[in-house]
Design an enzyme around this catalytic site. Structure first.
Site, PDB file in Angstrom:
ATOM      1  N   LYS A 247       8.331  11.476   1.249  1.00  0.00           N
ATOM      2  CA  LYS A 247       8.464  10.642   0.052  1.00  0.00           C
ATOM      3  C   LYS A 247       9.734  10.967  -0.707  1.00  0.00           C
ATOM      4  O   LYS A 247      10.355  12.013  -0.495  1.00  0.00           O
ATOM      5  CB  LYS A 247       7.263  10.850  -0.868  1.00  0.00           C
ATOM      6  CG  LYS A 247       7.164  12.278  -1.418  1.00  0.00           C
ATOM      7  CD  LYS A 247       6.094  12.385  -2.494  1.00  0.00           C
ATOM      8  CE  LYS A 247       6.027  13.804  -3.046  1.00  0.00           C
ATOM      9  NZ  LYS A 247       5.081  13.967  -4.141  1.00  0.00           N
TER      10      LYS A 247
ATOM     11  N   ASP B  48       2.160  -0.730  -8.977  1.00  0.00           N
ATOM     12  CA  ASP B  48       1.973  -0.338  -7.589  1.00  0.00           C
ATOM     13  C   ASP B  48       2.498  -1.415  -6.645  1.00  0.00           C
ATOM     14  O   ASP B  48       2.472  -2.593  -6.976  1.00  0.00           O
ATOM     15  CB  ASP B  48       0.465  -0.188  -7.353  1.00  0.00           C
ATOM     16  CG  ASP B  48       0.158   0.845  -6.292  1.00  0.00           C
ATOM     17  OD1 ASP B  48       1.097   1.404  -5.725  1.00  0.00           O
ATOM     18  OD2 ASP B  48      -1.031   1.085  -6.049  1.00  0.00           O
TER      19      ASP B  48
ATOM     20  N   GLN C 133      -1.038   1.367 -12.776  1.00  0.00           N
ATOM     21  CA  GLN C 133       0.078   1.668 -11.880  1.00  0.00           C
ATOM     22  C   GLN C 133       0.897   0.408 -11.645  1.00  0.00           C
ATOM     23  O   GLN C 133       0.330  -0.672 -11.484  1.00  0.00           O
ATOM     24  CB  GLN C 133      -0.448   2.131 -10.521  1.00  0.00           C
ATOM     25  CG  GLN C 133      -0.953   3.549 -10.502  1.00  0.00           C
ATOM     26  CD  GLN C 133      -1.325   3.955  -9.096  1.00  0.00           C
ATOM     27  OE1 GLN C 133      -2.057   3.247  -8.412  1.00  0.00           O
ATOM     28  NE2 GLN C 133      -0.821   5.099  -8.660  1.00  0.00           N
TER      29      GLN C 133
ATOM     30  N   HIS D 126       3.978   3.150   0.173  1.00  0.00           N
ATOM     31  CA  HIS D 126       3.509   3.007  -1.222  1.00  0.00           C
ATOM     32  C   HIS D 126       4.731   3.170  -2.097  1.00  0.00           C
ATOM     33  O   HIS D 126       5.598   3.977  -1.794  1.00  0.00           O
ATOM     34  CB  HIS D 126       2.583   4.142  -1.658  1.00  0.00           C
ATOM     35  CG  HIS D 126       1.426   4.406  -0.777  1.00  0.00           C
ATOM     36  ND1 HIS D 126       0.181   3.935  -1.076  1.00  0.00           N
ATOM     37  CD2 HIS D 126       1.310   5.121   0.357  1.00  0.00           C
ATOM     38  CE1 HIS D 126      -0.670   4.365  -0.156  1.00  0.00           C
ATOM     39  NE2 HIS D 126      -0.017   5.079   0.721  1.00  0.00           N
TER      40      HIS D 126
ATOM     41  N   CYS E 194      -4.465   1.062  -3.074  1.00  0.00           N
ATOM     42  CA  CYS E 194      -4.076   0.827  -1.683  1.00  0.00           C
ATOM     43  C   CYS E 194      -5.154   0.190  -0.804  1.00  0.00           C
ATOM     44  O   CYS E 194      -4.845  -0.748  -0.062  1.00  0.00           O
ATOM     45  CB  CYS E 194      -3.548   2.092  -1.007  1.00  0.00           C
ATOM     46  SG  CYS E 194      -3.389   3.517  -2.031  1.00  0.00           S
TER      47      CYS E 194
ATOM     48  N   HIS F  12       2.758  -2.098  -2.145  1.00  0.00           N
ATOM     49  CA  HIS F  12       2.655  -1.611  -0.769  1.00  0.00           C
ATOM     50  C   HIS F  12       3.461  -2.524   0.120  1.00  0.00           C
ATOM     51  O   HIS F  12       3.333  -3.738   0.040  1.00  0.00           O
ATOM     52  CB  HIS F  12       1.186  -1.540  -0.328  1.00  0.00           C
ATOM     53  CG  HIS F  12       0.413  -0.526  -1.119  1.00  0.00           C
ATOM     54  ND1 HIS F  12      -0.268  -0.855  -2.268  1.00  0.00           N
ATOM     55  CD2 HIS F  12       0.285   0.807  -0.962  1.00  0.00           C
ATOM     56  CE1 HIS F  12      -0.812   0.247  -2.771  1.00  0.00           C
ATOM     57  NE2 HIS F  12      -0.486   1.277  -2.009  1.00  0.00           N
TER      58      HIS F  12
ATOM     59  N   ARG G   5      -8.928   7.934 -12.962  1.00  0.00           N
ATOM     60  CA  ARG G   5      -9.019   9.214 -12.259  1.00  0.00           C
ATOM     61  C   ARG G   5      -9.549  10.255 -13.229  1.00  0.00           C
ATOM     62  O   ARG G   5      -9.147  10.291 -14.386  1.00  0.00           O
ATOM     63  CB  ARG G   5      -7.637   9.661 -11.764  1.00  0.00           C
ATOM     64  CG  ARG G   5      -7.046   8.682 -10.770  1.00  0.00           C
ATOM     65  CD  ARG G   5      -5.687   9.146 -10.305  1.00  0.00           C
ATOM     66  NE  ARG G   5      -5.070   8.118  -9.452  1.00  0.00           N
ATOM     67  CZ  ARG G   5      -3.843   8.180  -8.981  1.00  0.00           C
ATOM     68  NH1 ARG G   5      -3.081   9.229  -9.277  1.00  0.00           N
ATOM     69  NH2 ARG G   5      -3.353   7.222  -8.230  1.00  0.00           N
TER      70      ARG G   5
END
Length: 579
Positions: A411, A329, A327, A457, A280, A331, A309
């Site tokens: 979410k 991912d 990911q 996200h 992000c 945004h 992570r």
RNA sequence: GCCAGCUUAGCUCAGUUGGUCAGAGCAGGUGAUUUGUAAUCACCAGGUCGUCGGUUCGAAUCCGACAGCUGGCUCCA
């Protein structure tokens, strides 16, 4: 995997498994001294019970516990429901030396009826319901022991948990055990090795995935599809660095809130850099690279971003729980006016993507504002409403998880059901009221004023690694044609057909992934080998096929499909790829 | 990280109470075979029995530490 039980609490099976847990606990109490009980609920697959006892339980103890259970069942003691006041219950449990039960009792809301269940010499604080008597607990088997912290908190004492399963009758039990065997056969770690898809190696480190050529081929196909779909759906593809300066992570708040998950910094030029645990902040930097107008919005940045992570060693698990992952991912930055449409579009997109990969059943969990949260109530309300409306508009079944949202926004988590009925939490769509503040995101509205954009996200597949694991287990390694790393294997009957086989392969190669098995093995062995590698189609060519210019087709699922021309075969494959 | 269990060739496993116990099948290599719908045959190569210490005349086998893995707990993509 989701542990949320879908077993109906009113069902007979629920009561029976619950009773089986009591019978097991009773047996353990008889066999061991000083047993402190916690809880023992039924689960989707069986039941468990948590104990604190000085003896260490091992699977070798199962036989005697099961024997003792059999005795208790034989005794056919009735389950007796006893209503009791809170004070009485507290005194009683304290006298019985059951500190965990006393704590559990304190959890029961004021005003709720407190009940005990007694069967024979065993009494337990319990809501019920139970079967009539222990004789109704028929077919059971203890499965495993595991440690389990009281209330799941690692600061609490470690209890010992015994897992077991129980069914209506022996036949059901066998079916249940068979099902567990089947699930084991689908284990992506086993299939990953057998089909040479990926590996995780000690010499490199736990939770770090190597995609082998066959797995890599599948990943490339997934990525191609993913990119094509994102471009077609108004996303921009972006690529961002793997590391960023400490200051960035300070601004984002990760160093404050997420530090224990981040790898230690590396330092050069007197500056600390951290490997990214999330994408992000980088996407935000792209947004902030120049002043934004409302005319540009919505902006949708998508990236297959590799993040790292730190996960505790004990939780690593194949591709499902790793330390480095990719990911899918994205945004979305948008105005309040378009946020609802955006969310709807995401829900629609997710639906389509899951169907494309062969997953039909999707359920959603809408997580709302928790007690500790950032952002105005009006923001939360609008965001939560837009999530809910999107689910309704797309006809996605959902449950509300009150207070289950992140502190920075509500979410939706989407779960998909695989073909043996397991639910996997994959997609997530999260509002973020925090990062736009922290990074002071802005756009100029039609009114000429500066406004704060909404930021969402969203990950559809979740991570490519985890998704691949689920995909492997869902298909048991037999990937649909469009994803199969090797789609066609040409198997000449004897060496005499090698040339013809090569010609056949050459003609197919342009459109399909083809190999030729030229080993001087018997055709039975070649068939077996192709099946073991889950190759969707095998073309057997002997003298007859050479003569006629045809191929004998064998499908992984359908067996011998007879002889056809190459053109017919190719068009058959194209048809299958379309659907 | 915590609890329990496991760790013998690439894979699946044998190895009785410590004393030719370092083995088998599959996979791999070589050769023979030229085969019609789920394993052709022979030969060869492969392991300091997870690592490091200890007990013992002697340890894959007993003890300890560590590592990894498995099943869980917590968390999550």
């Amino acid at each position: 995997m989701g542990t949320r039980t879908s077993l109906d609490t009113q069902s007979a099976l629920y009561a029976m498994r619950h009773s089986a847990a009591h019978v097991m606990a009773a047996a353990v109490c008889r066999l061991y001294g000083d047993v402190k009980l916690d809880i023992g609920p039924p689960t989707e697959a069986g039941f468990y019970y948590d104990f604190d006892l000085s003896d260490r339980l091992t699977p070798e103890d199962f036989a005697r516990i099961e024997e003792e259970m059999a005795k208790i069942v034989e005794e056919n003691a009735p389950f007796e429901r006893i209503e009791i006041t809170r004070a009485e219950a507290t005194t009683m449990l304290e006298e019985m030396g059951q500190p965990y039960k006393v704590e559990r009792l304190a959890d029961i809301p004021e005003g709720e009826t407190i009940t005990l269940y007694r069967c024979g010499d065993f009494t337990d604080l319990c809501r019920g319901p139970h079967v009539e008597s222990t004789g109704n607990v028929k077919s059971y088997k203890l499965l495993s022991v595991a440690g389990s912290y009281f209330r799941g908190r690692e600061t609490n004492p470690m209890l010992q948990r015994i897992y077991g399963t129980a069914c209506e009758n022996d036949k059901q039990l066998r079916v249940q055990l068979k099902r567990m065997e089947e699930a084991k056969k689908r284990d992506h770690r086993r299939i990953g090795r057998d089909l040479d898809l990926f590996s995780i190696q000690d010499s490199v480190g736990g939770g770090l995935v190597h995609w082998h050529p066959r797995g890599g081929r599948i990943r490339a196909l997934i990525e191609e599809y993913w990119k094509r779909e994102h471009l077609a759906n108004g996303y921009s593809l972006v690529y961002t660095p793997h590391v960023g300066q400490a200051q960035l992570w300070k601004t984002s708040g990760h160093l404050e809130l997420y530090k224990e998950m981040m790898y230690a910094p590396m330092e050069f030029d007197d500056t600390e850099y951290f490997i990214k645990p999330m994408n992000c902040p980088f996407h935000i930097q792209i947004y902030k690279s120049h002043k934004r107008s409302y005319r540009e919005l919505p902006i949708r940045y998508a990236e297959l971003g590799a993040v790292y992570r730190y996960e505790k060693a004990g939780v690593l698990h194949g591709l499902f729980r790793v330390r480095g992952f990719t990911q899918d991912d994205a945004h979305i930055f948008c105005t309040p006016e378009t946020v609802e449409d955006e969310i709807r579009e995401v829900a629609r997109f997710a639906n389509r993507m899951w169907k494309a990969f062969g997953f039909e059943e999707i359920t959603a969990y809408l997580a709302t504002k928790p007690a500790k949260a950032t952002g105005d109530d009006s923001l939360w309300t609008q965001a939560t409403d837009s999530l809910e409306k999107a689910l309704q508009a797309e006809g996605i079944a959902y449950e509300v998880d009150p207070g289950g949202g992140a502190f920075y926004g509500p979410k939706i988590d989407l779960k998909v059901r695989d073909c043996i009925g397991r639910e996997w939490q994959m997609s997530t769509v999260q509002f973020d009221f925090n990062l736009p503040e922290r990074f002071d995101l802005a756009y100029v509205g039609s009114d000429g004023e500066t406004h704060r954009p909404y930021m969402v996200h969203r990950a559809l597949l979740g991570s490519l690694e985890r998704f691949f694991g689920v995909l492997i287990e869902h298909h048991a390694g037999a990937f649909p044609l469009w994803l199969a790393p090797e789609q066609v294997r040409v198997s000449p009957l004897t060496d005499d057909e090698n040339t013809y086989a090569a010609e056949v392969a050459a003609q197919l190669e342009e459109d399909f992934r083809v190999t030729v098995d030229t080993r001087s093995e018997r055709i039975g062995a070649k068939i077996r080998a192709a099946r073991e590698m889950k190759v969707p189609y095998q073309l057997i060519v002997g003298p007859k096929e050479v003569e006629a210019g045809t191929v004998a087709v064998r499908g992984l699922h359908d067996g011998d499909l007879g002889t056809m021309t190459l053109a017919d075969f190719a068009s058959k494959l194209r048809d299958e790829m379309e659907t």
